[in-house]
Write a protein that holds these residues in place. Structure first.
Motif, mmCIF file in Angstrom:
data_model
loop_
_atom_site.group_PDB
_atom_site.id
_atom_site.type_symbol
_atom_site.label_atom_id
_atom_site.label_comp_id
_atom_site.label_asym_id
_atom_site.label_seq_id
_atom_site.Cartn_x
_atom_site.Cartn_y
_atom_site.Cartn_z
ATOM 1 N N PRO A 165 0.830 -1.207 0.000
ATOM 2 C CA PRO A 165 0.000 0.000 0.000
ATOM 3 C C PRO A 165 0.867 1.261 0.000
ATOM 4 N N PRO A 166 0.358 2.357 -0.546
ATOM 5 C CA PRO A 166 1.142 3.598 -0.710
ATOM 6 C C PRO A 166 1.883 4.055 0.545
ATOM 7 N N GLN A 167 1.256 3.925 1.700
ATOM 8 C CA GLN A 167 1.900 4.386 2.930
ATOM 9 C C GLN A 167 3.207 3.652 3.196
ATOM 10 N N LEU A 168 3.258 2.361 2.846
ATOM 11 C CA LEU A 168 4.467 1.562 3.058
ATOM 12 C C LEU A 168 5.398 1.617 1.851
ATOM 13 N N ALA A 169 4.833 1.682 0.653
ATOM 14 C CA ALA A 169 5.641 1.726 -0.565
ATOM 15 C C ALA A 169 6.441 3.021 -0.662
ATOM 16 N N SER A 170 5.928 4.077 -0.037
ATOM 17 C CA SER A 170 6.578 5.387 -0.142
ATOM 18 C C SER A 170 7.633 5.647 0.935
ATOM 19 N N ILE A 171 7.832 4.695 1.855
ATOM 20 C CA ILE A 171 8.857 4.873 2.891
ATOM 21 C C ILE A 171 10.223 4.965 2.211
ATOM 22 N N PRO A 172 10.982 6.033 2.463
ATOM 23 C CA PRO A 172 12.268 6.205 1.777
ATOM 24 C C PRO A 172 13.300 5.163 2.206
ATOM 25 N N VAL A 173 14.208 4.868 1.293
ATOM 26 C CA VAL A 173 15.260 3.878 1.526
ATOM 27 C C VAL A 173 16.623 4.547 1.436
ATOM 28 N N LEU A 174 17.447 4.330 2.459
ATOM 29 C CA LEU A 174 18.849 4.734 2.450
ATOM 30 C C LEU A 174 19.659 3.477 2.165
ATOM 31 N N LEU A 175 20.226 3.393 0.968
ATOM 32 C CA LEU A 175 20.990 2.206 0.587
ATOM 33 C C LEU A 175 22.353 2.218 1.268
ATOM 34 N N MET A 176 22.706 1.100 1.911
ATOM 35 C CA MET A 176 23.961 0.962 2.644
ATOM 36 C C MET A 176 24.707 -0.242 2.063
ATOM 37 N N THR A 177 25.732 0.010 1.247
ATOM 38 C CA THR A 177 26.373 -1.087 0.542
ATOM 39 C C THR A 177 27.847 -0.801 0.268
ATOM 40 N N GLY A 178 28.592 -1.875 0.059
ATOM 41 C CA GLY A 178 30.002 -1.758 -0.282
ATOM 42 C C GLY A 178 30.253 -1.934 -1.769
ATOM 43 N N GLU A 179 29.190 -1.985 -2.564
ATOM 44 C CA GLU A 179 29.324 -2.148 -4.008
ATOM 45 C C GLU A 179 30.126 -1.003 -4.619
ATOM 46 N N ALA A 180 30.975 -1.341 -5.597
ATOM 47 C CA ALA A 180 31.780 -0.312 -6.268
ATOM 48 C C ALA A 180 30.885 0.680 -7.006
ATOM 49 N N ASP A 181 29.783 0.174 -7.558
ATOM 50 C CA ASP A 181 28.836 1.038 -8.280
ATOM 51 C C ASP A 181 27.627 1.355 -7.405
ATOM 52 N N ALA A 182 27.902 1.716 -6.156
ATOM 53 C CA ALA A 182 26.836 1.958 -5.180
ATOM 54 C C ALA A 182 25.846 3.012 -5.661
ATOM 55 N N ASP A 183 26.348 4.086 -6.268
ATOM 56 C CA ASP A 183 25.453 5.153 -6.722
ATOM 57 C C ASP A 183 24.510 4.658 -7.812
ATOM 58 N N ALA A 184 25.029 3.843 -8.726
ATOM 59 C CA ALA A 184 24.192 3.290 -9.786
ATOM 60 C C ALA A 184 23.134 2.364 -9.207
#
Length: 217
Positions: A136-155
């Protein structure tokens, strides 16, 4: 916890204390929260209780409530460190070991932000994000802060439509700043959207009222 100071911490990273209270080479007895931060940042090394008598450092007060943050990571050390740092900064922290657990936490708590790792067993970050978008929209719209060690993290962040990206390994202050900034920007955007909807609703209402005389003429 007893630690030996390896280097003096930056003043900005210990806002509740003065860096002048710390001297390289001395032994200090820190509470669990401070000890984890000092060890994670490399400012100190853990010692046994057989070391010389320590200098006592007062506990740091917890800041006001800043929202609910869901931390999703399969590494226990990362979850524990994030919980300690964010709890000290005033957040109510909920943790999950993988994407499947995180989906359950979403419906239970409806957090303000999800701090998400990519590579996890059972359900990884990509799969979690795909499932979240179907909620549902209320849960789908929760923002995500990506936390990763991937070299292409921004992509990866762009592909996942993450609100922000934090690269591993990260410093304590970097995690706190990323969470603060992401929440602040998301709340500002939500407030702007709310005002826009309210303004549009008022305009539509006025239009209907103005048309009434012609309709019944």
């Amino acid at each position: 916890m007893r630690v030996k100071l390896l280097k003096r911490p930056p003043e900005a990273d210990i806002a509740d204390l003065s860096s002048e209270d710390f001297h390289v080479g001395r032994v200090y007895d820190l509470n669990t929260l401070l000890a984890f931060v000092f060890l994670a940042e490399g400012w100190a090394a853990a010692l046994s209780n057989d070391e010389p008598p320590p200098v006592l450092v007062p506990a740091v007060d917890v800041l006001p409530f800043g929202g609910v943050v869901l931390v999703v990571d399969d590494e226990p050390g990362v979850r524990q460190l994030a919980r300690i740092l964010l709890s000290h900064d005033g957040y109510d922290v909920v943790v999950a070991r993988n994407g499947k657990e995180a989906l359950g936490r979403l419906t239970d708590r409806c957090p303000d932000l999800v701090v998400l790792d990519l590579h996890m067993p059972v359900m990884n970050g990509w799969q979690f994000r795909s499932e979240q978008r179907q909620l549902p929209p209320q849960l789908a719209s929760i923002p995500v802060l990506l936390m990763t060690g991937e070299a292409d993290a921004d992509a990866c962040g762009v592909a996942l439509e993450a609100a922000a990206v934090l690269k591993k390994p990260f410093a304590a202050h970097a995690l706190l700043e990323a969470v603060r900034t992401t929440l602040r920007e998301h709340r500002a955007t939500a407030e702007t959207s709310r005002h826009a909807r309210t303004h549009s609703s008022l305009i539509n209402s006025e239009t209907i009222v103005l048309k009434l005389p012609d309709r019944y003429a």
